[in-house]
Design an enzyme around this catalytic site. Structure first.
Site, PDB file in Angstrom:
ATOM      1  CB  CYS A   1      -0.975  -0.050   1.174  1.00 45.44           C
ATOM      2  SG  CYS A   1      -2.403   1.054   0.979  1.00 45.44           S
TER       3      CYS A   1
ATOM      4  CG  HIS B   1      -3.342  -3.737   3.347  1.00 47.92           C
ATOM      5  ND1 HIS B   1      -2.362  -3.094   4.065  1.00 47.92           N
ATOM      6  CD2 HIS B   1      -4.024  -2.766   2.687  1.00 47.92           C
ATOM      7  CE1 HIS B   1      -2.437  -1.794   3.875  1.00 47.92           C
ATOM      8  NE2 HIS B   1      -3.435  -1.560   3.032  1.00 47.92           N
TER       9      HIS B   1
ATOM     10  CD  GLU C   1      -0.593  -5.682   5.747  1.00 47.76           C
ATOM     11  OE1 GLU C   1      -0.936  -4.481   5.843  1.00 47.76           O
ATOM     12  OE2 GLU C   1      -0.442  -6.240   4.643  1.00 47.76           O
TER      13      GLU C   1
END
Length: 231
Positions: free
Chosen positions: A86, A196, A198
């Site tokens: 990002c 994302h 994660e």
């Protein structure tokens, strides 16, 4: 294996990245402040999402001049694994570690949603645990995720197999050229992506499809060092 998670003023996904490494692959991981001048002790560097330096001037522009980025450039040249997520993707383009630029989403709205991605290149250090063409579910959260590059750069990305992820099917949440969601450098050791991973490492979060990005990095590192992933 040892990971660095960079922290800039305004980073807000650094903890997510730290916990993803800790919880999914159990490797050593440190937070590294933006003023650091030595990353020689790390095998992989994560550049997290957020709003570095408040996104003033242009997303990622100010962060690209932080002292730690000189070390990130050196690490990239040495072949170490670097993943920008990002705002981290934006920083990597501003630092010229990746081609192109991230601009405002079409419609000028912040998009925060689950998003299907196609794995376009599963031959990188970050995607070797996925199947070629696999559709995975990874969330997005950005206002300036519209990937842009000129025609010559796009042709080069295609020729060198540098497009790593595309938004799947007819979905293009931000207007990115050719639905591009993530790219690599020519060597394949630097990857930037707007979604994302994660935030997708456990089913309780809505998807665990991001988990294999971290196992891929560990697998690639162990292959470099002659060790099997299950050792």
């Amino acid at each position: 294996m040892k990971f660095a998670v960079l922290v800039f003023p305004g980073s807000n996904c650094d903890i997510d990245c730290f916990k993803a490494v800790e919880d999914t692959i159990g490797q050593d991981v440190d937070y590294v402040w933006h003023t650091a001048t030595d990353l020689s002790g790390y095998d992989a560097i994560l550049v997290p999402g957020g709003f570095s330096y408040g996104d003033y001037l242009r997303c990622g522009a100010m962060a690209s001049f932080a002292p730690v980025m000189n070390e990130v450039v050196k690490a990239a040249e040495q072949g170490k694994f670097i993943l920008g997520i990002c705002n981290g993707f934006q920083i990597l383009t501003e630092a010229n570690l990746l081609p192109g630029a991230l601009i405002r989403n079409t419609g000028l709205k912040f998009r925060c949603q689950q998003q299907l991605l196609e794995v376009v290149n599963n031959g990188t250090a970050f995607t070797n645990q996925y199947s070629q063409g696999e559709i995975i579910d990874i969330p997005i959260a950005h206002g300036e995720g519209n990937y842009y590059c000129d025609d010559a750069t796009l042709a080069e990305l295609k020729a060198n197999n540098q497009i790593v992820f595309r938004y799947a099917g007819d979905t293009n949440p931000n207007g990115s050229v050719e639905n591009i969601a993530g790219i690599s450098n020519k060597k394949g050791n630097v990857v930037g992506m707007m979604p994302h991973p994660e935030r997708a490492v456990d089913q309780i979060l809505g998807s665990e499809d991001g988990k294999r990005m971290f196992t891929s990095i560990l697998n690639a590192w162990r292959e470099q060092h002659g060790a099997a992933i299950n050792s």
